[in-house]
Design a protein around this motif. Structure first.
Motif: not given
Length: 320
Positions: A59, A62, A253, A299, A302-303, A305-307, A309-310
């Motif tokens: 954490w 990040i 991903i 960053t 990260f955003v 790949l976060g989509l 991941a969701l």
């Protein structure tokens, strides 16, 4: 004297007292209570240690990386807050668009080759009745090789002089190829390396999923006269739909973070045809010594790949 006069005068009071009286619960043994506290304490200590490790090694980096995206950092001078300047410079860099386009192209090719090949390999291996364990081990062997060893091996395969692939083409009197030196062939060559090196794990996942399909479905399809292609389309694919969707998202991903292949084999060339997001991020940080710009790039990645991941979490939660 009647029988009523002979009853004890305290009997009604005794019954009322008995109704109100409650037997107190036995207190917990001191040893048992101490043991329960000690067991919970140990559990909380283990849980706290895990939280601390995640906070320090996951954490915090990040959050720290996100903050560096708003600073000018080169670790030679104190960091300076620059706001959105790093993102402005990032979006103005022509290589930013090139890197995302190449990464998207690599991901698309990886889905064409790297998504179909493990599934077809698993379907074929699942039909074997003898030597299945040996074949599984053979397919999984490339995964156990260190990535650098794999890249060096394939660099020799692609060598335009004594390389294995061009020697095979010469045997069949076919024109040799500039595998890594051609802008048209370089990305395809990287995808072939990635597919060969990583398909073993996905193949084993598909084999496990195929083993969970009830055999009665195939028997019923055979009794109805279904061919191999029809059984694959109407039985295998519907039963593995969820697994295929999860591996598809995980592969997207993973392939969007490709770094080793272009870094070792092409260095981003020829003519920046294989520079990817991760390779450009590496250049920002360790070639140009601009860690603020590299953090801004990370960053953005990260955003994105976060989509994905969701979507993955939503699918797994729906399945559960």
């Amino acid at each position: 004297m009647t029988a009523q006069d002979l009853r004890p005068a305290t009997a009604p009071a005794t019954r009322r007292t008995a109704k109100k009286a409650r037997t107190p619960s036995a207190p917990a043994a001191p040893g048992r209570l101490a043991r329960r506290i000690r067991e919970n304490l140990v559990a909380y200590l283990f849980l706290g240690a895990g939280v601390v490790l995640f906070a320090v090694f996951s954490w915090y980096p990040i959050v720290r990386g996100a903050l560096l995206g708003f600073q000018q950092v080169n670790f030679a001078e104190p960091a300076q807050w620059v706001g959105l300047d790093n993102y402005q410079r990032l979006f103005d860099d022509p290589l930013f668009v090139t890197a995302w386009r190449n990464t998207g192209y690599f991901t698309l090719l990886a889905l064409v080759f790297g998504f179909a090949a493990p599934f077809l390999t698993a379907v074929v291996l699942n039909e074997f009745r003898h030597g299945r364990a040996y074949l599984r081990m053979t397919v999984y062997l490339p995964v156990m090789l260190p990535p650098i060893v794999t890249m060096l091996l394939w660099r020799w395969f692609y060598d335009p002089g004594p390389g294995l692939f061009n020697n095979v083409l010469e045997i069949f009197h076919l024109p040799v190829q500039q595998w890594l030196e051609s802008e048209n062939m370089a990305m395809v060559s990287l995808v072939l390396v990635s597919t060969w090196a990583n398909m073993g794990t996905t193949t084993l996942i598909y084999l496990a999923a195929l083993g969970g399909i009830p055999g009665e479905l195939y028997e019923a399809a055979e009794l109805d006269g279904a061919s191999v292609r029809q059984r694959l389309w109407h039985v295998t694919l519907p039963q593995m739909r969820f697994i295929l969707m999860i591996t598809l998202l995980l592969q997207i991903i993973g392939t969007m973070q490709v770094f080793v292949e272009p870094f070792v084999l092409t260095g981003g060339g020829p003519n920046e045809a294989t520079v990817t997001v991760m390779l450009l991020l590496y250049r920002y940080a360790f070639v140009y010594n601009d860690f603020g710009l590299a953090s801004a790039m990370s960053t953005v990645l990260f955003v994105v790949l976060g989509l994905f991941a969701l979507v993955y979490l939503r699918l797994t939660r729906t399945k559960g």
